[in-house]
Structure formats: C-alpha cells, structure tokens
Design a protein around this motif. Sequence first.
Motif, mmCIF file in Angstrom:
data_model
loop_
_atom_site.group_PDB
_atom_site.id
_atom_site.type_symbol
_atom_site.label_atom_id
_atom_site.label_comp_id
_atom_site.label_asym_id
_atom_site.label_seq_id
_atom_site.Cartn_x
_atom_site.Cartn_y
_atom_site.Cartn_z
ATOM 1 N N ALA B 184 -98.242 -38.153 5.718
ATOM 2 C CA ALA B 184 -96.829 -37.647 5.076
ATOM 3 C C ALA B 184 -95.903 -36.268 5.925
ATOM 4 N N GLU B 185 -96.599 -35.871 6.908
ATOM 5 C CA GLU B 185 -95.545 -35.078 7.356
ATOM 6 C C GLU B 185 -95.126 -35.757 8.540
ATOM 7 N N ALA B 186 -95.435 -36.865 9.111
ATOM 8 C CA ALA B 186 -94.628 -38.076 9.976
ATOM 9 C C ALA B 186 -93.761 -38.572 9.076
ATOM 10 N N LEU B 187 -93.716 -38.927 7.922
ATOM 11 C CA LEU B 187 -92.937 -39.416 7.104
ATOM 12 C C LEU B 187 -91.346 -38.764 6.907
ATOM 13 N N ARG B 188 -91.954 -37.396 6.458
ATOM 14 C CA ARG B 188 -90.908 -36.554 6.037
ATOM 15 C C ARG B 188 -90.488 -35.389 7.488
ATOM 16 N N ALA B 189 -90.683 -36.012 8.683
ATOM 17 C CA ALA B 189 -89.716 -35.758 10.013
ATOM 18 C C ALA B 189 -88.648 -36.811 10.057
ATOM 19 N N VAL B 190 -88.820 -37.746 9.307
ATOM 20 C CA VAL B 190 -87.543 -38.618 9.241
ATOM 21 C C VAL B 190 -86.558 -38.202 8.547
ATOM 22 N N PRO B 191 -84.886 -37.968 9.325
ATOM 23 C CA PRO B 191 -84.532 -37.171 8.531
ATOM 24 C C PRO B 191 -84.075 -38.552 7.415
ATOM 25 N N GLN B 192 -83.046 -37.598 6.644
ATOM 26 C CA GLN B 192 -82.779 -38.179 5.331
ATOM 27 C C GLN B 192 -81.782 -38.629 5.298
ATOM 28 N N SER B 193 -80.569 -38.302 6.046
ATOM 29 C CA SER B 193 -79.469 -39.176 6.790
ATOM 30 C C SER B 193 -79.774 -40.674 7.125
ATOM 31 N N ILE B 194 -81.227 -40.838 7.738
ATOM 32 C CA ILE B 194 -81.124 -42.205 8.503
ATOM 33 C C ILE B 194 -81.543 -42.718 7.358
ATOM 34 N N ARG B 195 -82.754 -42.038 6.262
ATOM 35 C CA ARG B 195 -82.507 -43.160 4.952
ATOM 36 C C ARG B 195 -81.042 -43.532 3.921
ATOM 37 N N GLU B 196 -80.398 -42.598 4.120
ATOM 38 C CA GLU B 196 -79.393 -42.637 3.497
ATOM 39 C C GLU B 196 -78.339 -44.010 4.589
ATOM 40 N N ALA B 197 -77.841 -43.560 5.662
ATOM 41 C CA ALA B 197 -77.760 -44.798 6.658
ATOM 42 C C ALA B 197 -78.456 -45.945 6.424
ATOM 43 N N GLY B 198 -79.766 -46.406 5.379
ATOM 44 C CA GLY B 198 -80.184 -47.758 5.564
ATOM 45 C C GLY B 198 -79.940 -47.777 4.163
ATOM 46 N N PHE B 199 -79.571 -47.086 2.798
ATOM 47 C CA PHE B 199 -78.573 -47.347 1.667
ATOM 48 C C PHE B 199 -77.689 -47.376 1.763
ATOM 49 N N GLY B 200 -76.857 -47.099 2.079
ATOM 50 C CA GLY B 200 -75.404 -47.270 3.103
ATOM 51 C C GLY B 200 -75.285 -48.267 2.859
ATOM 52 N N VAL B 201 -75.779 -49.817 3.621
ATOM 53 C CA VAL B 201 -75.432 -50.813 4.001
ATOM 54 C C VAL B 201 -76.398 -51.641 3.423
ATOM 55 N N GLY B 202 -76.811 -50.903 1.862
ATOM 56 C CA GLY B 202 -77.023 -52.261 1.100
ATOM 57 C C GLY B 202 -78.848 -51.651 0.932
ATOM 58 N N ALA B 203 -79.557 -51.722 2.066
ATOM 59 C CA ALA B 203 -80.777 -51.752 1.682
ATOM 60 C C ALA B 203 -81.369 -51.141 1.153
ATOM 61 N N THR B 204 -82.455 -51.681 0.004
ATOM 62 C CA THR B 204 -83.499 -51.400 -0.860
ATOM 63 C C THR B 204 -84.761 -50.264 -0.689
ATOM 64 N N ARG B 205 -85.091 -49.547 -1.263
ATOM 65 C CA ARG B 205 -85.838 -48.894 -0.636
ATOM 66 C C ARG B 205 -86.336 -49.629 0.168
ATOM 67 N N TRP B 206 -87.282 -50.762 -0.069
ATOM 68 C CA TRP B 206 -88.278 -51.211 0.389
ATOM 69 C C TRP B 206 -87.556 -51.280 1.793
#
Lengths: 303, 315
Positions: B184-206
């Motif tokens: 969980a700590e390793a996952l939390r270290a991935v910044p939220q901005s990277i997730r937003e970048a993924g969602f931003g180009v139309g990726a699903t959560r998966w």
Amino acid sequence: MGEDQLTDSTTAAGPTIATGEARPAGRGVSVGSALRGTGRPAEPAQNTIFDVRGLRVFYGSFQAVADATMAIREHEITALIGPSGCGKTTVLRCFNRMNDLIDTARVEGTILYHGTDIYGEKVDPVEVRRRIGMVFQKPNPFPKSIYDNIAFGPRIAGYKGNMDDLVEESLTRAALWDEVSDKLKESAYALSGGQQQRLCIARAIATSPDVLLMDEPCSSLDPIATLRIEELMIELKRDYSIIIVTHNMQQAARVSDRTAFFTVDVKQTGMRTGRLVEFDATDAIFTNPREKQTEDYITGRFG
Amino acid sequence: MAARAATPSTADLVRQSIQGRRLGFGDIAFPAALLLALLFALLFLATLLVDIFAKSWSALSGRGWSVVSNPLTLNAETAGLWQSIMGSLGLVAVVALLAFPIGISAAVYLEEYAPDNRFTRLVNTNIRNLAGVPSIVYGILGFTIFVRFIRAVGAGGGVGGKNLLAGGLTLAALVLPIVIITSAEALRAVPQSIREAGFGVGATRWEVIRYHVVPYAAPGILTGTVLTLARAFGETAPLLLVGAATGFFSTGSGNLIDKTLGPYTALPVTIFSWARQPGADFRSLTAAAIVVLLVVLLTANAAAIILRNRYERKW
Ligand SMILES: Nc1ncnc2c1ncn2[C@@H]1O[C@H](COP(=O)(O)OP(=O)(O)O)[C@@H](O)[C@H]1O
Ligand SMILES: [Mg+2]
C-alpha cells in the motif's frame, strides 16, 4: 484485456454524445498574425458546445462553486480567470468529470455537452474523458518513453491506424516533434518542463478529442515556452474547443475569445465560495466590463 | 548588543560578531552522547557476530560444506542442515505463493478502489495492529485453524496436519499484514497526478492500475516482498506450534505434494533444537547454523537495498 470493456463503455455512453467531426489538418498555419490580433471571437454565430446551468460544486460540506451558468462555444478559446481559490480548477474539472476521482467532491446542476448532460445517469465518465482531453497545471508525463506517452491513449482506445504516424503527427501539432524526433524511446522525464508540458498537450490531442481543457498550462514555464504554448492554442482552436484556466490576465487577453471571471465570496461562516461574476467576450471583459468587481480585478485593484 | 556601539567601523563589528565561536558544554556533550549510543549499539552487534563466528569456527573449518549438505541427525559429527534449509525454502515458497497475490490485491483494493470512509479506515488501522501481533499468536491461530482444517480435509499426511503446508499457511498469515502495508505504501507513492494523466486520456480505472500505478509501484512492492520473505525465513516461534519441531523434512523419495503434506523442519527451528543439545560439538554446530541463517538474511536485505536503489522511482 480492455477490448470488451471498451465496447461496454461505448454503449453505456448513450447515443447522443457525438464524436468530433472530421477536421482539417492543422499543420503549417501561420500563427504569428493570429497572436498579434486581439483575439476577438472569430465568427459570430457558433454552436454551443457546453451549456452549463446552475453548476454548484461541493467538497464535503464545503461549497467551492456557487451556481455558475454559461454557454461555451465551439472552436473558441474560453478563459477562466479569477483570484486563487475561486474555483477555476474545480469548474474546469467538471467538464470531463475529473472531480469524480475526488471522494468528497459533489457536482450539482447540469453540463450539457452537445445537448447531453454529462452528469446524466447513463453517461460513462470514461467516454466523456475520451472526448474531452485535459492538460494539467503541472506537467505530468508518464514515467515512460516519449513515444509511449503519446501512444497510451490511442492504444487503449483501440486505435487501428499507424501508431508511428500518429505519434509524429501529435508531436508535430504540439510543436515538439523537431526537438524530440530522434529520441522518441527516451524517458519523458529527460525533457525540460516546457517540453514536458507540450508532450502532455500532444498526449491529449493524440486521442483526437473534441475539447481540450487546460489548467494553467503555462504556470510552471518560462516566457518562451509560454509563448509557444499560446501559439499552439491559437492554432489548435481551428480543430478543438479549448477551455483554459489562467491566473495570467495578459494571457487571457492574448489568446481567449471569451472570458469567465470568478471571484470568492466569503460568507459569515468563513466559507469561501467561488462565484461566476461575469462571462463575456474577452474584449468586453477587458475593455468594458459590466461588473465593478471585474473591473477592479482587471485593473489590479482587487482586494 | 555590541553592534550598537558607535566608535568601531561596521566592518570591524561584523568581523567580531561573526568570527567569535563560542562552544558551550552542550555543543560537545550532546553529539558525544549520541555517538556513544550509536557505538553501544554497534558494539553489541559486533560482539554477537564475533562470538557466533568464533564458536562456529571449529564446525565450519572442520566439516566444511557438509554442515550445509548433510542430512539432519542427532550425531553432532555428521549432522547437517539440508532438510532445514529445504524446509525453510519450502515454507518461503508457500508464503510467496499465498501471501503475495492476496496481500498485493488487498493493497490495490485499499489504495485504488476503497472509498475513504470509516470502514476503510477501520480496516487500515486493524491491518496495522495485526502487523504488531506477536508471532506466537499466529502459531496458535495456525494450530487451531490451519492444522485442524488440513486434518479435516484428510491432507494431514501422517503428521496429523502439522505439515509443511500448515507451517507455510501460518507464516503467510503472519506476513500478510506486512505485505499489505508495504505494498500500500508503494502504491501510495505513485502521485495522484499520474493517475489523473491516465484517466485524462480516457483510461478506465483498471487500465490506469494495470498499465501505470502497479508497474510504477512494482519496485517498491518487490523490495517489501524480499524483506517480508526474509522475515518469514527467520521466524521460529509460530512454527514450533504447527509441527516444525516434530519431524524432519524428507529429502529422499516422494513428490512435491507428499513433501508439502509431510513432516518438515526449518532452519531457525533446527537452531532452537540444536541449542538444547549438550556438548561442545553441538554448540559449534549451532553457531554454524546461525551463520548460515545470518548469511541468508543479510543477502536478502542486501538484495532489497540494491533493488530499492536501482529501481525505485523518486517522484
Ligand atoms: N480536493 C479538494 N478537497 C477539498 N477542497 C478542495 C479540493 N480542491 C479544491 N478545494 C477547495 O476548493 C476551492 C477552489 O479551489 P480551486 O478550484 O483549486 O481554485 P483555483 O483553481 O481557482 O485556485 C478552494 O477553497 C480549495 O481549497
Ligand atoms: Mg487552480
């Protein structure tokens, strides 16, 4: 893996969300003259792409935005300006349902996108984001190669064409191709801040969205990189509709066709809620604002 | 202060005020005390290591590799650690096969899917508490649940359910909270901005998780994994309750399933039982076994450090 999921979400999006129509190739346009212009609306009668009605946004019990209503037009650059904390980012993130990712965020009101409420029950936010791309305040490339940064979006969308060509085209349109054409396999993190932001723009346009949302895309850039991105926006608006948040009023004046000015109302409880004060042609906002608050802000007398 | 005096020039005053170096008692005593504390800790470790190596010398130099490669016996002159090492590796394999898929999945759920509500916070707190539960408690859990269950389904393998599988399950339960926390700590270290970048180009959560978050967190997860396996490798107490003391791992005939369901022992458990044997030979042999255990653990730690330095991303 994503194949069946993608088709699922396509059907879930409902019939009325139109994809962007065929667009002319946007290359080779001289943007210098456009930049020197005052940026008034290009043509008079344009279609409304976003009809925002009574938009209110809450974070938990905190109301960040009160009751904004505005009609955003196709093939224009719409600027959202206002003091920090007035809810510009919050409003921008409503247009592609990015606020869905924040647990506490709640959006009320409607945003009609080509007539369909993107907050409607049947709408799939993934499909919305595929049509409405986003560039963030801080450049956020994936820690992958330049090539893979661009290719990710089209790949998951099931793009069947020639990926190399698409990567080249996207980078060219984002005015980055010449600088990176010989190092596509290198990490995006090796690029400068300005290059990273243009990479993010290239990534956003690679999926051929209909709208580009840009949240202070130049805030971490030097003046030259800023100028390049402004030129880029003016070029891109031939094909896209652009909504940009900026804290830089000169930038809004230079590039945008219409401007929405937000301010913060401080309630007695201390709650600082953002409010849309005035939304008009950029010329009007900057030369002849209707509201005193707008004028005070524009002329730097904002307290 | 003196700087207010009128006569000397500014240059003189500045020189005087910044050149005077006054060391108080605390300036010397405080760092000295800290250094002493550090030396004390190091001295402790050094004494332990020197003592172990000295004691192990007669066995290691006299017997060489046979200490590792010989089978377990009660004869101090020929006894070796082969079954113990194989048993420990078997346990670690069971742990890796069970705790990692479950633990990493749980961490992905907690970090990427679970809403931030009271229930999630309760679960998180309890996982942290579980990680602090003494290992002997897990031994009792293993005995009451896993051993009985294995016996009930008829997989007791002649040792009444106290087999390698029971030991592996027990250790897996023991390290599961740690796996969840480090992942969980390793996952939390991935910044939220990277997730937003993924969602931003139309990726699903998966897709965001599959192509971005988990790959970027993988080095951190792997580092935690290695350290967790080392922890499992060194555990003794819970194994005493689920069979490790009773039997010797059969290295001869039998397939993997027979071995998994049969009697077993583990390296730290062997150390425990050898330490209780009389005689100088066994004392040296015990020390040699400790050396082997330490070598394995230090290698694992070194591997984790190298992994972290080489692959872990700094955002
Ligand atoms: N994730 C969030 N959770 C809670 N409050 C937030 C969150 N994001 C923004 N806010 C609050 O909402 C208000 C508007 O923020 P924002 O939209 O970022 O303003 P702007 O972009 O105009 O500076 C601010 O008071 C800010 O503190
Ligand atoms: Mg903002």
